[in-house]
Design a protein around this motif. Structure first.
Motif, PDB file in Angstrom:
ATOM      1  N   MET B   1       0.627  -1.102   0.444  1.00 48.75           N
ATOM      2  CA  MET B   1      -0.334  -0.075  -0.483  1.00 48.75           C
ATOM      3  C   MET B   1       1.249   0.842  -0.145  1.00 48.75           C
ATOM      4  O   MET B   1       1.227   2.407  -0.320  1.00 48.75           O
ATOM      5  CB  MET B   1      -1.631   0.159   1.010  1.00 48.75           C
ATOM      6  N   LEU B   2       2.063   1.366   0.493  1.00 44.86           N
ATOM      7  CA  LEU B   2       2.554   2.500   0.929  1.00 44.86           C
ATOM      8  C   LEU B   2       3.443   2.389  -0.554  1.00 44.86           C
ATOM      9  O   LEU B   2       3.594   3.597  -0.442  1.00 44.86           O
ATOM     10  CB  LEU B   2       3.771   2.301   1.551  1.00 44.86           C
ATOM     11  N   ALA B   3       4.203   1.636  -1.452  1.00 40.63           N
ATOM     12  CA  ALA B   3       4.359   1.960  -2.518  1.00 40.63           C
ATOM     13  C   ALA B   3       3.869   2.017  -3.229  1.00 40.63           C
ATOM     14  O   ALA B   3       4.046   3.403  -4.548  1.00 40.63           O
ATOM     15  CB  ALA B   3       5.150   0.572  -3.375  1.00 40.63           C
ATOM     16  N   LEU B   4       2.324   2.326  -3.597  1.00 41.20           N
ATOM     17  CA  LEU B   4       1.420   2.425  -4.332  1.00 41.20           C
ATOM     18  C   LEU B   4       1.165   3.868  -4.153  1.00 41.20           C
ATOM     19  O   LEU B   4       0.647   4.779  -4.758  1.00 41.20           O
ATOM     20  CB  LEU B   4       0.050   1.454  -4.187  1.00 41.20           C
ATOM     21  N   ALA B   5       1.177   3.813  -2.913  1.00 44.09           N
ATOM     22  CA  ALA B   5       1.129   5.622  -2.225  1.00 44.09           C
ATOM     23  C   ALA B   5       2.305   6.307  -2.583  1.00 44.09           C
ATOM     24  O   ALA B   5       1.370   7.746  -3.374  1.00 44.09           O
ATOM     25  CB  ALA B   5       0.663   5.631  -1.229  1.00 44.09           C
ATOM     26  N   PRO B 175     -17.651   5.048 -16.773  1.00 43.15           N
ATOM     27  CA  PRO B 175     -18.158   4.197 -16.211  1.00 43.15           C
ATOM     28  C   PRO B 175     -17.095   3.544 -15.678  1.00 43.15           C
ATOM     29  O   PRO B 175     -17.576   2.583 -14.155  1.00 43.15           O
ATOM     30  CB  PRO B 175     -18.627   3.692 -17.328  1.00 43.15           C
ATOM     31  N   VAL B 176     -15.494   3.312 -16.161  1.00 44.70           N
ATOM     32  CA  VAL B 176     -14.494   3.151 -16.435  1.00 44.70           C
ATOM     33  C   VAL B 176     -14.410   3.238 -14.629  1.00 44.70           C
ATOM     34  O   VAL B 176     -13.878   2.454 -13.770  1.00 44.70           O
ATOM     35  CB  VAL B 176     -13.779   2.770 -16.679  1.00 44.70           C
ATOM     36  N   GLU B 177     -14.353   4.746 -14.629  1.00 43.42           N
ATOM     37  CA  GLU B 177     -13.740   5.198 -13.580  1.00 43.42           C
ATOM     38  C   GLU B 177     -14.756   4.866 -11.856  1.00 43.42           C
ATOM     39  O   GLU B 177     -14.339   4.936 -10.610  1.00 43.42           O
ATOM     40  CB  GLU B 177     -13.889   7.148 -13.022  1.00 43.42           C
ATOM     41  N   ARG B 178     -16.553   5.056 -12.887  1.00 42.32           N
ATOM     42  CA  ARG B 178     -17.309   4.611 -11.222  1.00 42.32           C
ATOM     43  C   ARG B 178     -16.518   2.775 -10.880  1.00 42.32           C
ATOM     44  O   ARG B 178     -16.519   2.712 -10.107  1.00 42.32           O
ATOM     45  CB  ARG B 178     -18.649   4.460 -11.664  1.00 42.32           C
ATOM     46  N   ALA B 179     -16.486   2.443 -11.967  1.00 37.15           N
ATOM     47  CA  ALA B 179     -16.271   0.961 -11.418  1.00 37.15           C
ATOM     48  C   ALA B 179     -15.775   0.536 -10.389  1.00 37.15           C
ATOM     49  O   ALA B 179     -15.176   0.249  -9.443  1.00 37.15           O
ATOM     50  CB  ALA B 179     -15.622  -0.401 -12.788  1.00 37.15           C
ATOM     51  N   ALA B 180     -13.840   1.283 -10.856  1.00 31.33           N
ATOM     52  CA  ALA B 180     -12.711   2.089 -10.154  1.00 31.33           C
ATOM     53  C   ALA B 180     -12.862   2.065  -8.724  1.00 31.33           C
ATOM     54  O   ALA B 180     -12.999   1.379  -7.594  1.00 31.33           O
ATOM     55  CB  ALA B 180     -11.880   2.501 -10.942  1.00 31.33           C
ATOM     56  N   ARG B 181     -14.234   2.779  -8.435  1.00 29.03           N
ATOM     57  CA  ARG B 181     -14.461   3.672  -7.422  1.00 29.03           C
ATOM     58  C   ARG B 181     -15.208   2.296  -6.244  1.00 29.03           C
ATOM     59  O   ARG B 181     -14.916   2.357  -5.297  1.00 29.03           O
ATOM     60  CB  ARG B 181     -15.101   5.251  -7.192  1.00 29.03           C
ATOM     61  N   TRP B 182     -16.071   2.339  -7.046  1.00 25.88           N
ATOM     62  CA  TRP B 182     -16.495   0.956  -6.349  1.00 25.88           C
ATOM     63  C   TRP B 182     -15.835   0.102  -6.085  1.00 25.88           C
ATOM     64  O   TRP B 182     -15.897  -1.059  -4.556  1.00 25.88           O
ATOM     65  CB  TRP B 182     -17.829   0.058  -6.752  1.00 25.88           C
ATOM     66  N   ALA B 183     -15.136  -0.359  -6.793  1.00 25.94           N
ATOM     67  CA  ALA B 183     -13.699  -2.028  -6.523  1.00 25.94           C
ATOM     68  C   ALA B 183     -13.232  -1.350  -5.300  1.00 25.94           C
ATOM     69  O   ALA B 183     -12.915  -1.933  -4.234  1.00 25.94           O
ATOM     70  CB  ALA B 183     -12.833  -1.436  -7.723  1.00 25.94           C
ATOM     71  N   LEU B 184     -12.770   0.245  -5.117  1.00 28.21           N
ATOM     72  CA  LEU B 184     -11.925   0.204  -3.914  1.00 28.21           C
ATOM     73  C   LEU B 184     -12.352   0.944  -2.545  1.00 28.21           C
ATOM     74  O   LEU B 184     -12.061  -0.126  -1.670  1.00 28.21           O
ATOM     75  CB  LEU B 184     -11.684   2.171  -4.670  1.00 28.21           C
ATOM     76  N   LEU B 185     -13.910   1.096  -2.816  1.00 24.56           N
ATOM     77  CA  LEU B 185     -14.664   0.720  -1.739  1.00 24.56           C
ATOM     78  C   LEU B 185     -15.075  -0.545  -1.407  1.00 24.56           C
ATOM     79  O   LEU B 185     -15.133  -0.996   0.115  1.00 24.56           O
ATOM     80  CB  LEU B 185     -15.902   1.735  -1.829  1.00 24.56           C
ATOM     81  N   ALA B 187     -12.746  -3.143  -2.092  1.00 20.33           N
ATOM     82  CA  ALA B 187     -11.357  -3.166  -1.368  1.00 20.33           C
ATOM     83  C   ALA B 187     -11.856  -2.915   0.020  1.00 20.33           C
ATOM     84  O   ALA B 187     -10.347  -3.377   0.930  1.00 20.33           O
ATOM     85  CB  ALA B 187      -9.952  -2.894  -2.441  1.00 20.33           C
ATOM     86  N   CYS B 188     -11.574  -1.987   0.408  1.00 20.96           N
ATOM     87  CA  CYS B 188     -11.410  -1.340   1.728  1.00 20.96           C
ATOM     88  C   CYS B 188     -13.113  -1.511   2.809  1.00 20.96           C
ATOM     89  O   CYS B 188     -12.016  -1.759   3.988  1.00 20.96           O
ATOM     90  CB  CYS B 188     -11.010   0.498   1.828  1.00 20.96           C
ATOM     91  N   LEU B 189     -13.070  -1.979   2.154  1.00 20.13           N
ATOM     92  CA  LEU B 189     -14.230  -3.469   3.325  1.00 20.13           C
ATOM     93  C   LEU B 189     -14.326  -4.277   3.854  1.00 20.13           C
ATOM     94  O   LEU B 189     -14.390  -4.784   4.637  1.00 20.13           O
ATOM     95  CB  LEU B 189     -16.040  -2.880   2.672  1.00 20.13           C
ATOM     96  N   ARG B 195      -9.431  -7.656   9.420  1.00 17.99           N
ATOM     97  CA  ARG B 195      -8.584  -6.847   9.765  1.00 17.99           C
ATOM     98  C   ARG B 195      -9.313  -7.264  11.573  1.00 17.99           C
ATOM     99  O   ARG B 195      -8.925  -6.993  13.043  1.00 17.99           O
ATOM    100  CB  ARG B 195      -8.068  -5.518  10.203  1.00 17.99           C
ATOM    101  N   VAL B 196     -10.798  -6.454  11.360  1.00 14.32           N
ATOM    102  CA  VAL B 196     -11.190  -7.070  12.414  1.00 14.32           C
ATOM    103  C   VAL B 196     -11.710  -8.686  12.869  1.00 14.32           C
ATOM    104  O   VAL B 196     -11.582  -8.816  13.547  1.00 14.32           O
ATOM    105  CB  VAL B 196     -13.156  -6.788  12.670  1.00 14.32           C
TER     106      VAL B 196
END
Lengths: 189, 197
Positions: B1-5, B175-185, B187-189, B195-196
């Protein structure tokens, strides 16, 4: 929400962030970054105060990303300020300063777990140094972290409450009357 | 994640000039912002904890520094309105961002004016607190007097709560950007869930 209260939120948030220039000029170890939240709550109630706190944290986060998790502290500050305003504690310095000291304890109790678990107590230089002082005094890690937050918050919140009391007292009645809770906070209604 | 950031900081966005230079400036800003945290972590913790928390903080700092470099506040407000968010919410964010430098400049003028009138910020704590009051009070009161003017300006421009506005030039949202946003969300969840649990 009325349009006047909508206009108040960004002004109050900007006050919190701009006061750093005044603090720098007098070289005191204060943040005053909850002034806008407390003032907005005293003038317009808890909803406006919480919104001001959240906006302040969001904009501050763009400057320093470590501020965002502390948005919880801003919300608690707004709720506490609401209780203080309803109890008439902003009517004189004799009541406002102890109320601010009480908020300092609550704010440091709230920020300690966030600071400890997320950042290892390194959120700002000043807090990290007072935490190191706490460790040198033999306190356990969480205790030292609370010590660091307490030293910075205790005086800061008392000064903030005193400053908000000064503003409320200096505010012309005609201006105060335009905000739904201002006259009640200063004891004129 | 650090490398990506950190790699992301090298791509500050379409608004900046081409080439690697703007990206290197953003990367340097991210590293300089994160550096003090490493120093304080080393003072307070052992090396293992320092590395674990330091990497987390650096990732957070790099992501936000990149976000600030890539994102224009005005475009964000347009995008929020276009995406169906309340115009009032977009205003809160945009207006605070623009009000902060204005009030900071005013605070600086007040400091200079009070110094010209003989205000001294030296001495004991009581003297400094009195000086702080003389600096902060005019700033806060003048800002509060502006609220009415701002409210009138908002009303004139039709920014009444509850009314939907049409953005003049909404940023393109493919649509690609929208799909990427959902995918990131997602991935976060997923990361939070792992973690939990």
């Amino acid at each position: 929400m009325s349009i006047r209260l909508l206009a108040l939120i960004p002004v109050a948030a900007a006050i919190s962030l701009a006061l750093s220039a005044a603090v720098d000029a007098v070289a005191l170890p204060l943040f005053l970054d909850t002034t806008g939240t407390i003032l907005a709550t005293a003038l317009a109630g808890p909803g406006v105060g919480i919104a001001t706190g959240v906006v302040t944290s969001a904009v501050n986060t763009l400057r320093n990303p470590t501020f965002w998790p502390f948005v919880v502290v801003q919300i608690i500050v707004a709720l506490y300020a609401w209780v203080a305003a309803r109890a008439g504690l902003f009517r004189s310095f004799r009541t406002a300063v102890p109320a601010g000291l009480g908020l300092g304890v609550i704010a440091s109790l709230t920020s300690t777990p966030i600071s400890y678990f997320v950042f290892g107590c390194t959120t700002t230089g000043g807090i990290a140094l007072t935490t190191a002082l706490g460790r040198a005094l033999g306190l356990p890690p969480v205790g030292a972290c609370f010590f660091g937050s307490f030293v910075s918050d205790f005086g800061d919140k008392a000064v903030t409450f005193a400053l908000v009391t000064s503003v409320l007292r200096a505010l012309p009645r005609r201006t105060a009357a335009r905000f739904p809770w201002a006259l009640r906070a200063i004891g004129a209604a | 994640m650090l490398a990506l950031a950190l790699v992301l900081t090298l791509t500050p966005g379409a608004g900046s000039s081409p080439g690697w230079r703007p990206g290197l400036v953003v990367l340097r800003t991210a590293l300089l912002t994160a550096a003090p945290f490493w120093v304080f972590l080393l003072v307070l913790h052992d090396v293992t904890t320092t590395v674990a928390i330091g990497l987390r903080i650096t990732t957070m700092v790099a992501s936000f520094v990149w976000l600030v470099a890539a994102l224009e506040p005005a475009r964000l407000v347009e995008a929020m309105v276009a995406a169906g968010w309340s115009a009032s919410l977009a205003y809160l964010f945009g207006a605070t961002l623009s009000a902060v430098p204005v009030l900071k400049a005013r605070a600086q003028r007040i400091v200079e004016a009070q110094r010209a009138r003989g205000l001294s910020a030296r001495g004991g704590i009581a003297a400094r607190l009195r000086a702080l009051r003389a600096l902060a009070l005019p700033l806060v009161l003048s800002a509060l007097h502006e609220v009415d003017e701002r409210a009138l300006a908002l009303e004139t421009r039709g920014l009444v709560p509850g009314i939907r506005r049409t953005p003049l030039a909404p940023p393109p949202d493919t649509p690609v950007e929208r799909a990427a946003r959902w995918a990131l969300l997602l991935a976060c969840l997923f990361a939070l869930f792992r973690r939990v649990m």
